[in-house]
Write a protein that holds these residues in place. Structure first.
Motif, PDB file in Angstrom:
ATOM      1  N   ALA A 160       3.656   2.945  18.093  1.00 61.10           N
ATOM      2  CA  ALA A 160       4.468   2.731  16.890  1.00 61.10           C
ATOM      3  C   ALA A 160       4.035   3.676  15.781  1.00 61.10           C
ATOM      4  N   PRO A 161       4.989   4.114  14.933  1.00 58.47           N
ATOM      5  CA  PRO A 161       4.658   4.990  13.809  1.00 58.47           C
ATOM      6  C   PRO A 161       4.463   4.199  12.523  1.00 58.47           C
ATOM      7  N   LEU A 162       3.919   4.858  11.527  1.00 57.67           N
ATOM      8  CA  LEU A 162       3.918   4.360  10.154  1.00 57.67           C
ATOM      9  C   LEU A 162       4.966   5.170   9.402  1.00 57.67           C
ATOM     10  N   VAL A 163       5.860   4.517   8.717  1.00 57.78           N
ATOM     11  CA  VAL A 163       6.870   5.223   7.930  1.00 57.78           C
ATOM     12  C   VAL A 163       6.288   5.475   6.544  1.00 57.78           C
ATOM     13  N   LYS A 205      11.226  10.149   3.645  1.00 56.68           N
ATOM     14  CA  LYS A 205      10.477   9.312   4.566  1.00 56.68           C
ATOM     15  C   LYS A 205      10.084  10.133   5.794  1.00 56.68           C
ATOM     16  N   ARG A 206       8.959   9.766   6.375  1.00 54.93           N
ATOM     17  CA  ARG A 206       8.498  10.478   7.564  1.00 54.93           C
ATOM     18  C   ARG A 206       7.724   9.526   8.465  1.00 54.93           C
ATOM     19  N   GLN A 207       8.003   9.563   9.761  1.00 56.04           N
ATOM     20  CA  GLN A 207       7.263   8.753  10.722  1.00 56.04           C
ATOM     21  C   GLN A 207       5.992   9.502  11.109  1.00 56.04           C
ATOM     22  N   VAL A 208       4.834   8.865  10.872  1.00 57.80           N
ATOM     23  CA  VAL A 208       3.563   9.549  11.086  1.00 57.80           C
ATOM     24  C   VAL A 208       2.634   8.709  11.950  1.00 57.80           C
ATOM     25  N   ARG A 209       1.656   9.397  12.537  1.00 59.91           N
ATOM     26  CA  ARG A 209       0.637   8.736  13.338  1.00 59.91           C
ATOM     27  C   ARG A 209      -0.355   8.029  12.402  1.00 59.91           C
ATOM     28  N   PHE A 210      -0.840   6.855  12.787  1.00 61.94           N
ATOM     29  CA  PHE A 210      -1.775   6.133  11.941  1.00 61.94           C
ATOM     30  C   PHE A 210      -2.857   5.458  12.772  1.00 61.94           C
ATOM     31  N   PHE A 211      -3.880   4.981  12.073  1.00 62.82           N
ATOM     32  CA  PHE A 211      -4.931   4.184  12.715  1.00 62.82           C
ATOM     33  C   PHE A 211      -5.213   2.977  11.837  1.00 62.82           C
ATOM     34  N   GLY A 212      -5.933   2.015  12.377  1.00 64.05           N
ATOM     35  CA  GLY A 212      -6.250   0.810  11.606  1.00 64.05           C
ATOM     36  C   GLY A 212      -6.677  -0.333  12.499  1.00 64.05           C
ATOM     37  N   ILE A 230      -4.662 -16.233   4.490  1.00 66.53           N
ATOM     38  CA  ILE A 230      -3.545 -15.528   3.874  1.00 66.53           C
ATOM     39  C   ILE A 230      -3.454 -14.127   4.476  1.00 66.53           C
ATOM     40  N   PRO A 231      -2.349 -13.793   5.143  1.00 69.34           N
ATOM     41  CA  PRO A 231      -2.210 -12.444   5.699  1.00 69.34           C
ATOM     42  C   PRO A 231      -2.172 -11.408   4.574  1.00 69.34           C
ATOM     43  N   ARG A 232      -2.898 -10.314   4.765  1.00 69.18           N
ATOM     44  CA  ARG A 232      -2.878  -9.222   3.795  1.00 69.18           C
ATOM     45  C   ARG A 232      -2.473  -7.939   4.513  1.00 69.18           C
ATOM     46  N   PHE A 233      -1.730  -7.102   3.826  1.00 72.93           N
ATOM     47  CA  PHE A 233      -1.212  -5.878   4.437  1.00 72.93           C
ATOM     48  C   PHE A 233      -1.726  -4.672   3.661  1.00 72.93           C
ATOM     49  N   PHE A 234      -2.670  -3.962   4.267  1.00 68.51           N
ATOM     50  CA  PHE A 234      -3.239  -2.769   3.669  1.00 68.51           C
ATOM     51  C   PHE A 234      -2.563  -1.553   4.314  1.00 68.51           C
ATOM     52  N   HIS A 235      -1.329  -1.340   3.945  1.00 69.70           N
ATOM     53  CA  HIS A 235      -0.544  -0.254   4.526  1.00 69.70           C
ATOM     54  C   HIS A 235      -0.503   0.924   3.554  1.00 69.70           C
ATOM     55  N   TYR A 236      -1.050   2.037   3.948  1.00 71.00           N
ATOM     56  CA  TYR A 236      -1.039   3.231   3.106  1.00 71.00           C
ATOM     57  C   TYR A 236       0.198   4.052   3.464  1.00 71.00           C
ATOM     58  N   ASP A 237       1.356   3.474   3.106  1.00 72.10           N
ATOM     59  CA  ASP A 237       2.644   4.037   3.502  1.00 72.10           C
ATOM     60  C   ASP A 237       3.403   4.646   2.321  1.00 72.10           C
ATOM     61  N   ARG A 238       2.713   4.873   1.226  1.00 67.77           N
ATOM     62  CA  ARG A 238       3.252   5.580   0.075  1.00 67.77           C
ATOM     63  C   ARG A 238       2.076   6.267  -0.620  1.00 67.77           C
ATOM     64  N   PRO A 239       2.306   7.117  -1.618  1.00 66.86           N
ATOM     65  CA  PRO A 239       1.210   7.924  -2.182  1.00 66.86           C
ATOM     66  C   PRO A 239      -0.042   7.118  -2.510  1.00 66.86           C
ATOM     67  N   PHE A 240      -1.216   7.687  -2.106  1.00 70.56           N
ATOM     68  CA  PHE A 240      -2.482   6.993  -2.281  1.00 70.56           C
ATOM     69  C   PHE A 240      -3.614   7.996  -2.481  1.00 70.56           C
ATOM     70  N   PHE A 241      -4.762   7.496  -2.911  1.00 76.35           N
ATOM     71  CA  PHE A 241      -5.972   8.296  -3.062  1.00 76.35           C
ATOM     72  C   PHE A 241      -6.885   8.078  -1.864  1.00 76.35           C
ATOM     73  N   ILE A 246      -3.511   3.233   8.221  1.00 77.15           N
ATOM     74  CA  ILE A 246      -3.907   4.422   7.450  1.00 77.15           C
ATOM     75  C   ILE A 246      -3.420   5.667   8.180  1.00 77.15           C
ATOM     76  N   PRO A 247      -2.710   6.570   7.507  1.00 78.14           N
ATOM     77  CA  PRO A 247      -2.239   7.780   8.177  1.00 78.14           C
ATOM     78  C   PRO A 247      -3.392   8.677   8.633  1.00 78.14           C
ATOM     79  N   VAL A 248      -3.236   9.286   9.783  1.00 78.44           N
ATOM     80  CA  VAL A 248      -4.148  10.346  10.210  1.00 78.44           C
ATOM     81  C   VAL A 248      -3.885  11.551   9.307  1.00 78.44           C
ATOM     82  N   LEU A 249      -4.953  12.105   8.725  1.00 81.73           N
ATOM     83  CA  LEU A 249      -4.784  13.190   7.749  1.00 81.73           C
ATOM     84  C   LEU A 249      -5.459  14.466   8.208  1.00 81.73           C
TER      85      LEU A 249
END
Length: 289
Positions: free
Chosen positions: A81-84, A92-99, A249-260, A180-183
């Motif tokens: 599966a990709p991260l959008v 938008k771009r479908q990218v490889r991620f890890f987590g 409580i489910p938490r979603f740490f998705h780095y799917d928009r601009p981040f540091f 987290i996107p592969v960078l």
């Protein structure tokens, strides 16, 4: 330049131990050769990276930062599966991620720490085998590097203390989801146009003029850790978690928009590397295998 002249920091506590060095002095072949020889020892390569030429009466400064940061425990790379990723320009771009996700997340106690979690914003810290970490911060709205650092410094010093499974739990738990996107970043910057004014030191040779100020950067971030390589050439001349009590409580740490993304030593006031990821250009495009 005035900001640079008055910037104070404790390099020995900020920079990764034994993985960096700066050389400065007269622009002679002897100094360049010495810097290349010592840089090769740091990087483990056959020769150093510096190619600046010697000049009579000139002064040079050379710098190398070469750090291979390995996570205490690798995360998992997505295969099916990709991260959008939503770029700052709206594309938008479908990218490889890890987590990690669900029950696997609960096994990252002491490796992945939650620094902050609130509506529209979150921050994680991933520990390495040494005394530095990868720090990720997704702000609710754009902020400057200084603002991001100030927030993270506060969060790192005053860690969360919520109950296990709560929104303020400082550890990942069995319902958390991290993506987290592969960078891969590569960049060369020429700073001469920004630093071209004369420099006055109140002694013979004033004003001094920069003729070279170049930084070459390579940075990668994967499920195993981070690799950072920075080369600088500057020349100047005169003119573990407990059993979870339900519910969680489910938490979603998705780095799917601009981040540091930062590399930060334990106890250091400043990070030794920081990048703002505003679009999908440094990411690996998702292609199902």
């Amino acid at each position: 330049m005035d900001s640079l002249d008055h910037f104070n920091w404790k390099a020995d506590s900020v920079m990764p131990r034994d993985h960096w060095k700066v050389w400065a002095g007269a622009a002679t072949m002897e100094l360049i050769a010495k810097a290349n020889a010592e840089a090769a020892l740091i990087s483990g390569e056959k020769k150093g990276p510096f190619q600046i030429e010697p000049r009579p009466n000139a002064r040079i400064a050379l710098g190398l930062l070469d750090r291979d940061l390995v996570f205490k425990k690798p995360l998992h790379r997505s295969v099916d599966a990709p991260l959008v990723f939503h770029s700052a320009d709206g594309t938008k771009r479908q990218v490889r991620f890890f987590g990690t996700r669900r029950k696997a997340s609960g096994g990252y106690g002491g490796v992945v720490s939650v620094l902050a979690y609130q509506a529209g914003s979150h921050a994680l810290q991933i520990a390495s085998e040494a005394d530095d970490s990868v720090v990720l911060y997704l702000p609710e709205k754009p902020v400057s590097f200084i603002e991001a650092c100030e927030k993270l410094r506060e969060w790192r010093s005053k860690k969360l203390a919520g109950a296990y499974g709560s929104a303020q739990d400082p550890n990942l738990h069995d319902k958390d989801d991290v993506r987290i996107p592969v960078l891969k970043l590569e960049n060369t910057t020429d700073f001469v146009p920004l630093l071209s004014s004369g420099r006055y030191f109140g002694r013979a040779g004033d004003p001094w003029q920069l003729y070279k100020a170049e930084q070459r950067l390579k940075f990668t971030l994967t499920e195993k850790g981070a690799k950072l390589r920075v080369e600088v050439e500057m020349g100047m001349e005169p003119f573990g978690a407990p059993p979870p009590p339900p519910p969680m409580i489910p938490r979603f740490f998705h780095y799917d928009r601009p981040f540091f993304v930062f590399l930060w030593r334990d106890g250091a006031e400043w990070p030794y590397f920081g990048a703002w990821i505003g679009n999908g250009a440094p990411m690996e495009e998702f292609k199902k295998t």
